[in-house]
Design an enzyme around this catalytic site. Structure first.
Site, mmCIF file in Angstrom:
data_model
loop_
_atom_site.group_PDB
_atom_site.id
_atom_site.type_symbol
_atom_site.label_atom_id
_atom_site.label_comp_id
_atom_site.label_asym_id
_atom_site.label_seq_id
_atom_site.Cartn_x
_atom_site.Cartn_y
_atom_site.Cartn_z
ATOM 1 N N ASP A 17 30.960 -30.946 -29.355
ATOM 2 C CA ASP A 17 31.371 -29.841 -28.434
ATOM 3 C C ASP A 17 32.702 -30.109 -27.539
ATOM 4 O O ASP A 17 33.369 -31.097 -27.860
ATOM 5 C CB ASP A 17 30.198 -29.163 -27.542
ATOM 6 C CG ASP A 17 29.880 -30.453 -26.956
ATOM 7 O OD1 ASP A 17 30.475 -31.255 -26.564
ATOM 8 O OD2 ASP A 17 28.581 -30.573 -26.643
ATOM 9 N N GLU B 221 25.134 -34.613 -35.750
ATOM 10 C CA GLU B 221 26.012 -34.649 -34.620
ATOM 11 C C GLU B 221 26.598 -35.914 -34.213
ATOM 12 O O GLU B 221 25.524 -37.045 -34.344
ATOM 13 C CB GLU B 221 25.548 -34.005 -33.479
ATOM 14 C CG GLU B 221 26.623 -33.881 -32.367
ATOM 15 C CD GLU B 221 26.438 -32.931 -31.066
ATOM 16 O OE1 GLU B 221 27.254 -32.321 -30.648
ATOM 17 O OE2 GLU B 221 25.311 -32.483 -30.955
#
Length: 539
Positions: free
Chosen positions: A111, A508
């Site tokens: 992110d 991730e």
């Protein structure tokens, strides 16, 4: 602790090794030079090809790629020598609303929030890797890239530390950021910045940032002394701030609680910062802080089986225990021995050598250390790092590790650390490299906004907040941009891994997964090349 000057005696020898290896390997791929030895002896060829089979991993390639990853995570205005060309400038107004320049730093994962605590831990681990394995990284030709990775973080920390008792803790917030799936170059999410100060303390964040800047000051001491002193000045101020105004940073910055809550509190970070300041300054006051607060702050009380961005005790205990070998620390031997006892508990738990099996770290059937489901690889890489440096410490001091279930020598410790790195690189039941871009099989649908959307440099057309979810997040195709050098969360407790973009627990990647690997890969590369040279010289 070994500073940059501590291994100079071996530097010349290693450079000679490298020169000879380069002569052997010139114009040939790794290990190809072994086949030429067939001219000398078929027996020699057999030995060397067997060695090659036993050393199937290209640690030089893995090292180079691990450092490349940090360029993918850069925020701010990218430099002229940016090597990850699918990225472009981003976050150029960060801090503007608050009247402070917070442009730069790193995005922590997939992110675009700049979280201070994991960013600082990333820089501390990169710096520690260079301090311990400076020569090995230099011989591999990656020192400049490693220094750039550290400085990209410390330049940001200098900006974020706007006055002695103010540190900007975060830019953006996870809730609004996770609502969107956009390239960093297109960000439309909130870039509000959050700080800690006297009224809103954050001793854990201040302590970790102080540790990062103190460790980095050691790294730059010889090559950039002015910058080193600047980092040290900030580190000392931050430590004083964190110690004087005590409190957990997630109590002051509420938006961080769902993402990087400080579960372990701030006492481990204060001990951690004091140790790094002692290493950087040799000032007795910092060592006395570590000794005098050993019990009250849990340094000699907590027996821990993980080392992470949140929990620093194992790192503290290993650093403190290494001080025992120096004569000037004998006056503190009683406390330092207790630190060492807890350090060895951690190491023995990694090695499955505690008598009580419930205190040993679990392993997958394939042999991977397994702490928890979400992003387990972060604990694997930090364990590999601590095991590697302790193995070297035991070798240098001619000692063994005495665990409840048996004595372990430095070679066995290093061998286990290597097994964890090799698992990451593909020696596992899935035959999957969890270092993205390395090997022939690696995750191709990493949970990462920038990686999963067409490069801004290729297509500058604006991609909106939810448009990214509609057109890119749910695509069955592989990511258009390879996130080279990223270490993803990794497999589950049974060695299973699902390469899906929405499987964020496994796919991730985070900066603090890769950072501890840098030094270890350099060490393994040096051992491999020294072994090759010894074999060559013996025939």
């Amino acid at each position: 602790m070994v500073g940059l000057g501590g291994k100079e005696g071996t530097m010349e020898k290693k450079m000679m090794v490298k020169k000879q290896l380069n002569n052997n390997h010139q114009n040939t791929p790794r290990f190809a030079s072994h086949s030429t030895l067939l001219l000398f002896s078929a027996a020699v060829f057999a030995i060397l090809t067997t060695t090659a089979a036993a050393q199937p991993f290209d640690y030089a390639d893995a090292l180079a790629k691990s450092l490349l990853y940090f360029e993918s995570q850069r925020s701010g205005r990218l430099p002229y020598n940016q090597r990850v060309t699918w990225r472009d400038n981003s976050g150029l107004t960060d801090g503007l609303e608050q009247g402070v320049d917070l442009v730069g730093g790193y995005y922590d994962a997939g992110d675009h929030v700049k979280f201070g605590l994991p960013m600082a831990f990333t820089v501390t681990m990169l710096s520690w890797g260079i301090i311990e394995f400076h020569d090995e990284i230099a011989i591999a030709g990656e020192l400049e890239h490693a220094l750039e990775a550290i400085k990209w973080g410390t330049d940001y920390f200098i900006k974020a530390h706007t006055s002695p008792n103010v540190l900007w803790a975060e830019v953006g917030d996870g809730d609004t950021d996770h609502y969107c799936w956009q390239r960093p170059e297109d960000m439309t999410t909130s870039r509000q910045a959050y700080k800690i100060d006297q009224s809103n303390p954050g001793s854990d964040l201040a302590g970790e940032t102080a540790a990062a800047m103190a460790a980095a000051s050691i790294v730059f001491k010889k090559t950039n002394p002015h910058y080193s002193l600047l980092l040290l000045h900030h580190a000392q101020e931050l430590f004083e701030f964190g110690d004087k105004y005590r409190g957990k940073y997630d109590g002051s910055v509420a938006v961080v609680k769902n993402y990087y809550a400080s579960v372990s509190g701030y006492m481990d970070e204060l001990l951690w910062a004091a140790l790094w300041l002692y290493e950087a300054t040799d000032k007795e006051e910092y060592l006395k802080y570590v000794v005098n607060n050993a019990d009250a702050f849990g340094g000699i009380g907590w027996a821990i089986t993980e080392f992470s961005w949140d929990v620093k005790y194992a790192g503290v205990q290993i650093m403190a225990s290494k001080l025992l070998e120096k004569e000037k620390h004998k006056q503190h031997a009683h406390i330092l021995k207790q630190y060492r006892s807890k350090a060895e508990y951690y190491l023995c738990s990694c090695l499955n050598k505690n008598n009580d099996t419930t205190t040993n770290i679990d392993r997958t059937p394939g042999g991977l250390l397994y702490i928890r489901q979400w992003n387990n690889m972060q604990y694997v890489t930090t364990a590999a790092f601590l095991l590697t440096i302790y193995s070297e410490f035991l070798q240098d001091s001619n000692q063994n590790l005495h665990c409840p279930a048996g004595t372990v020598d430095h070679e066995e410790i290093l061998s286990f650390a290597k097994s964890q790195v090799d698992y990451v690189l593909g020696s596992n039941p899935m035959n999957m490299s969890y270092l993205v871009g390395y090997g022939s099989k690696y995750p191709t649908k990493v949970h990462h906004r920038g990686s999963s959307i067409v490069s801004y440099r290729e297509n500058k057309g604006f991609i909106g907040c939810t448009q990214g979810y509609d057109h890119w997040y749910n695509r069955a195709e592989v990511n258009p941009n390879v996130l080279v050098g990223a270490v993803v969360g990794g497999p589950d407790s049974e060695d299973n891994f699902w390469d899906q973009r929405d499987n964020y627990m496994q796919t991730e990647a985070c900066t603090y997964n890769t950072a501890p690997l840098v030094g270890v890969l350099a060490k393994l590369l040096q051992l491999e090349e020294n072994h090759e040279l010894e074999l060559f010289a013996s025939y």
